[in-house]
Scaffold this active site. Structure first.
Site, PDB file in Angstrom:
ATOM      1  N   ARG A 239      12.089   5.700   3.586  1.00  0.00           N
ATOM      2  CA  ARG A 239      12.369   7.133   3.480  1.00  0.00           C
ATOM      3  C   ARG A 239      13.149   7.651   4.685  1.00  0.00           C
ATOM      4  NH1 ARG A 239       6.575   9.462   2.412  1.00  0.00           N
ATOM      5  NH2 ARG A 239       7.701  11.428   2.719  1.00  0.00           N
TER       6      ARG A 239
ATOM      7  N   ARG B 150       0.859  -1.187   0.000  1.00  0.00           N
ATOM      8  CA  ARG B 150       0.000   0.000   0.000  1.00  0.00           C
ATOM      9  C   ARG B 150       0.894   1.236   0.000  1.00  0.00           C
ATOM     10  NH1 ARG B 150      -4.047  -2.095   4.677  1.00  0.00           N
ATOM     11  NH2 ARG B 150      -2.051  -2.818   5.465  1.00  0.00           N
TER      12      ARG B 150
ATOM     13  N   ASP C 263       2.517   4.916  -0.329  1.00  0.00           N
ATOM     14  CA  ASP C 263       2.061   6.228   0.123  1.00  0.00           C
ATOM     15  C   ASP C 263       1.922   7.199  -1.050  1.00  0.00           C
ATOM     16  OD1 ASP C 263       1.946   5.518   2.795  1.00  0.00           O
ATOM     17  OD2 ASP C 263       3.980   6.207   3.235  1.00  0.00           O
TER      18      ASP C 263
ATOM     19  N   TYR D  49      12.231  -2.604  -2.396  1.00  0.00           N
ATOM     20  CA  TYR D  49      12.062  -1.177  -2.642  1.00  0.00           C
ATOM     21  C   TYR D  49      13.413  -0.570  -3.000  1.00  0.00           C
ATOM     22  CZ  TYR D  49       7.258  -0.717  -0.849  1.00  0.00           C
ATOM     23  OH  TYR D  49       5.900  -0.800  -0.666  1.00  0.00           O
TER      24      TYR D  49
END
Length: 243
Positions: free
Chosen positions: A196, A50, A52, A110
């Site tokens: 992040r 999911r 962002d 990622y």
């Protein structure tokens, strides 16, 4: 009822994330609207990640139960005809009844991209974080190597009440190509904001503000007030989901 697995890519710039929200543009909402034109859905859409707002995907995986109107072979092209240009379905296949894009995943990968050019690039601004200053890639790589294995990543995450922040990182590497750095991490799962905030902390190491030892100290502290700044979402990509 057949269970279908879709693999898709999207530019997340114009969306408020994956998850559907009333009155806001989301990837899930846009995909569901397009699916309604070419399929009859008998379940919600389940996504592996999911993402962002502003985060992109090269290998998002979703599944749903339903009936396709065109043939399986023609379905991706038919669905793409109803999607916006920044969402593209690459594959559609029939999955086993018990397959769930999120729960069946064994790992996710990622990557975060940092553009090192002396000036901002209008062609990379949507997909990279621009950092023109000096960075020690060696120090960043050493710090990144310490996250491999099982750790509590609470220091590099936004707290979610009642949820564990322990994750296992299988692979972590820093890649360099010309004027671009890429932080690639493969893990069983990711905590909210983990990539992040972790990448923002790696930049602190690269700039010489943190030592590798201090990076490890912050990781082990489980205190997210000590984290480096969370980098903007535009440099982050969901690259691949493993099953």
């Amino acid at each position: 009822m057949p269970n279908y697995k879709l693999t898709l890519q999207y530019d997340g710039t114009g969306y408020k994330g994956w998850q559907k929200q009333p009155g806001l543009p989301t990837v899930q909402g846009t995909l569901e609207e397009a699916l309604a034109a070419v399929a009859t859905l008998d379940s919600p859409i389940y996504a592996a990640g999911r993402t962002d707002a502003g985060v992109h995907a090269r290998g998002q995986v979703v599944n749903f139960f339903g009936t396709l109107k065109p043939s399986l072979e023609r379905f991706p092209a038919a669905l793409n005809a109803f999607l916006t240009p920044d969402i593209v379905v690459r594959e559609c296949e029939e999955a086993e009844e018990g397959f769930n894009a999120r729960r069946s995943a064994s790992a996710r990968e990622y990557a975060y991209y940092v553009f090192r050019g002396g000036y901002p690039s209008p062609f990379r601004r949507r997909y990279t974080y621009h950092f023109p200053g000096d960075l020690s890639a060696d120090a960043m790589g050493d710090a990144l190597g310490t996250v491999v294995g099982a750790h509590d990543f609470a220091a590099f995450a936004r707290r979610e009440e009642g949820k564990s922040s322990v994750r296992e990182v299988y692979e972590a590497e820093l890649l360099q190509h010309d004027d671009e750095l890429c932080v690639r991490i493969k893990a069983n799962a990711f905590v909210w904001m983990m990539m992040r905030m972790l990448c923002g902390s790696l930049l602190e190491v690269g700039r010489g503000r943190w030592s590798v030892e201090y990076f490890v100290e912050v990781l082990e502290s489980r205190d997210n007030s000590r984290s480096g700044p969370a980098l903007p979402p535009r440099g982050l990509f969901l690259e691949k989901v493993y099953y």
